[in-house]
Write an enzyme that holds these catalytic residues in place. Structure first.
Site, PDB file in Angstrom:
ATOM      1  N   ARG A 140       0.817  -1.208   0.000  1.00 42.60           N
ATOM      2  CA  ARG A 140       0.000   0.000   0.000  1.00 42.60           C
ATOM      3  C   ARG A 140       0.857   1.266   0.000  1.00 42.60           C
ATOM      4  O   ARG A 140       0.411   2.324  -0.443  1.00 42.60           O
ATOM      5  CB  ARG A 140      -0.933  -0.004   1.212  1.00 42.60           C
ATOM      6  CG  ARG A 140      -1.975  -1.109   1.163  1.00 42.60           C
ATOM      7  CD  ARG A 140      -2.783  -1.194   2.426  1.00 42.60           C
ATOM      8  NE  ARG A 140      -3.543   0.037   2.681  1.00 42.60           N
ATOM      9  CZ  ARG A 140      -4.233   0.269   3.785  1.00 42.60           C
ATOM     10  NH1 ARG A 140      -4.261  -0.652   4.750  1.00 42.60           N
ATOM     11  NH2 ARG A 140      -4.905   1.393   3.927  1.00 42.60           N
ATOM     12  N   TYR A 158      -7.940  15.538  -5.867  1.00 40.90           N
ATOM     13  CA  TYR A 158      -8.140  16.828  -5.212  1.00 40.90           C
ATOM     14  C   TYR A 158      -7.195  16.960  -4.018  1.00 40.90           C
ATOM     15  O   TYR A 158      -6.852  15.977  -3.371  1.00 40.90           O
ATOM     16  CB  TYR A 158      -9.592  17.002  -4.745  1.00 40.90           C
ATOM     17  CG  TYR A 158     -10.079  15.965  -3.751  1.00 40.90           C
ATOM     18  CD1 TYR A 158     -10.020  16.189  -2.378  1.00 40.90           C
ATOM     19  CD2 TYR A 158     -10.628  14.766  -4.188  1.00 40.90           C
ATOM     20  CE1 TYR A 158     -10.483  15.244  -1.470  1.00 40.90           C
ATOM     21  CE2 TYR A 158     -11.099  13.812  -3.297  1.00 40.90           C
ATOM     22  CZ  TYR A 158     -11.021  14.056  -1.937  1.00 40.90           C
ATOM     23  OH  TYR A 158     -11.476  13.114  -1.048  1.00 40.90           O
ATOM     24  N   MET A 192      -6.366  18.770  -0.161  1.00 33.53           N
ATOM     25  CA  MET A 192      -7.183  19.168   0.986  1.00 33.53           C
ATOM     26  C   MET A 192      -6.302  19.513   2.180  1.00 33.53           C
ATOM     27  O   MET A 192      -5.132  19.152   2.246  1.00 33.53           O
ATOM     28  CB  MET A 192      -8.146  18.047   1.378  1.00 33.53           C
ATOM     29  CG  MET A 192      -7.474  16.750   1.792  1.00 33.53           C
ATOM     30  SD  MET A 192      -8.619  15.598   2.562  1.00 33.53           S
ATOM     31  CE  MET A 192      -9.068  16.514   4.030  1.00 33.53           C
ATOM     32  N   HIS A 236     -14.385   8.227   9.917  1.00 30.94           N
ATOM     33  CA  HIS A 236     -14.169   8.680   8.540  1.00 30.94           C
ATOM     34  C   HIS A 236     -13.768   7.502   7.655  1.00 30.94           C
ATOM     35  O   HIS A 236     -14.276   7.334   6.536  1.00 30.94           O
ATOM     36  CB  HIS A 236     -13.083   9.752   8.552  1.00 30.94           C
ATOM     37  CG  HIS A 236     -12.821  10.390   7.230  1.00 30.94           C
ATOM     38  ND1 HIS A 236     -13.721  11.218   6.600  1.00 30.94           N
ATOM     39  CD2 HIS A 236     -11.738  10.314   6.394  1.00 30.94           C
ATOM     40  CE1 HIS A 236     -13.213  11.647   5.459  1.00 30.94           C
ATOM     41  NE2 HIS A 236     -12.019  11.108   5.314  1.00 30.94           N
TER      42      HIS A 236
END
Length: 291
Positions: free
Chosen positions: A170, A184, A186, A211
């Site tokens: 990962r 995007y 953030m 989340h």
């Protein structure tokens, strides 16, 4: 809860969550000069297209294809929707020097004369270890070790080494072959009303767990790669979502808007939506076709 220190000890616990880092990542967004391109002779366009397709094919395959012990070093081309650009290149490499080499190599090609870079994003694959951090900190505190000491650093590295080995695929991912990409940047808010960085680490852990549970519900349809960019670019994180159906991006991001991490503490930059263009189809794209 087993693995966490008691509330009375929370003041002693460092508030910075541990992270693991992997591939260095560069996003490049370009406008393409179609007017100048169409003025070229057919033969010249063909030669430049062939050179570009060959470069992409080599980048797509990775530096060491077929060797599972070597992290993928790949690039992928995307056709962008909307006014923010025409093409996006995403590069995953072992080092930032290798990313810089990619930029320089592209600059020497014939296609570069028709590309105007509109923006870019530099980051590194990051895994935040909110769940593991307190479990690593707690036994070190119980032993009386002090943050900032050599003994503390050694204990942290011992804990991280086991996690790092398990998470290597990962941390050094191949670029997913999905048809669509949504990227995007953030930040976490740190203003006068709310400040993510002043919340206790235990509270942030709980919010990040909630989340993450939203994202897991979409694990079968969306591949998410988070990259950290603090000190590297203008935002704190970059998010890449890969899926076969772009509507999935809307559903996932909309649902996440309702959890506390996003609703209270998140700020978002521009969103970039694009369609994958395999190297084999690069020539078709230069003819004004996706396939």
């Amino acid at each position: 809860m087993v693995g966490y220190v008691e509330d009375s000890d929370l003041a002693e616990m460092p508030q910075v969550p541990l992270t693991l880092e992997g591939s260095s990542v560069l996003h490049q967004m370009f406008h393409f000069d179609w007017t100048a391109w169409k003025k070229l002779a057919v033969e010249e366009r063909g030669a430049i297209a062939a050179e570009f397709a060959a470069l992409l094919a080599r980048w797509e395959s990775g530096a060491n294809p077929g060797d599972p012990t070597v992290p993928p070093n790949q690039s992928a081309l995307f056709s962008m929707l909307g006014h923010k650009g025409d093409l996006m290149l995403i590069h995953f490499r072992d080092t930032f020097e290798a990313l810089n080499a990619v930029e320089l190599e592209l600059a020497q090609t014939g296609i570069n004369a028709f590309l105007t870079q509109t923006t870019s994003y530099v980051s590194i694959v990051e895994m935040g270890l909110y769940e593991s951090t307190e479990k690593i900190y707690a036994p070190l505190l119980e032993k009386g070790l002090q943050p900032g000491t050599v003994e503390w650093a050694t204990g942290i590295e011992d804990g991280l080494s086991r996690t790092r080995a398990a998470l290597t695929p990962r941390l050094y991912p191949a670029i997913p072959a999905a048809k669509y990409n949504c990227f995007y940047p953030m930040d976490r808010k740190r203003g006068e009303q709310v400040n993510w960085y002043t919340e206790p680490i235990s509270d942030r852990r709980v919010m990040m767990h909630e989340h993450g549970m939203v994202g897991r519900r979409y694990a079968e349809t969306v591949r998410q790669i988070i990259t950290g960019s603090i000190g590297m670019d203008d935002w704190e994180w970059g998010v890449d979502l890969f899926a076969e159906d772009p509507l999935t991006f809307k559903k996932l991001i909309y649902e996440m808007r309702f959890d506390k991490v996003s609703a209270v503490y998140a700020s978002f930059g521009q969103f970039f939506l694009s369609v994958r263009v395999p190297a084999a189809n690069a020539g078709h794209w230069l003819e004004g076709k996706l396939e």
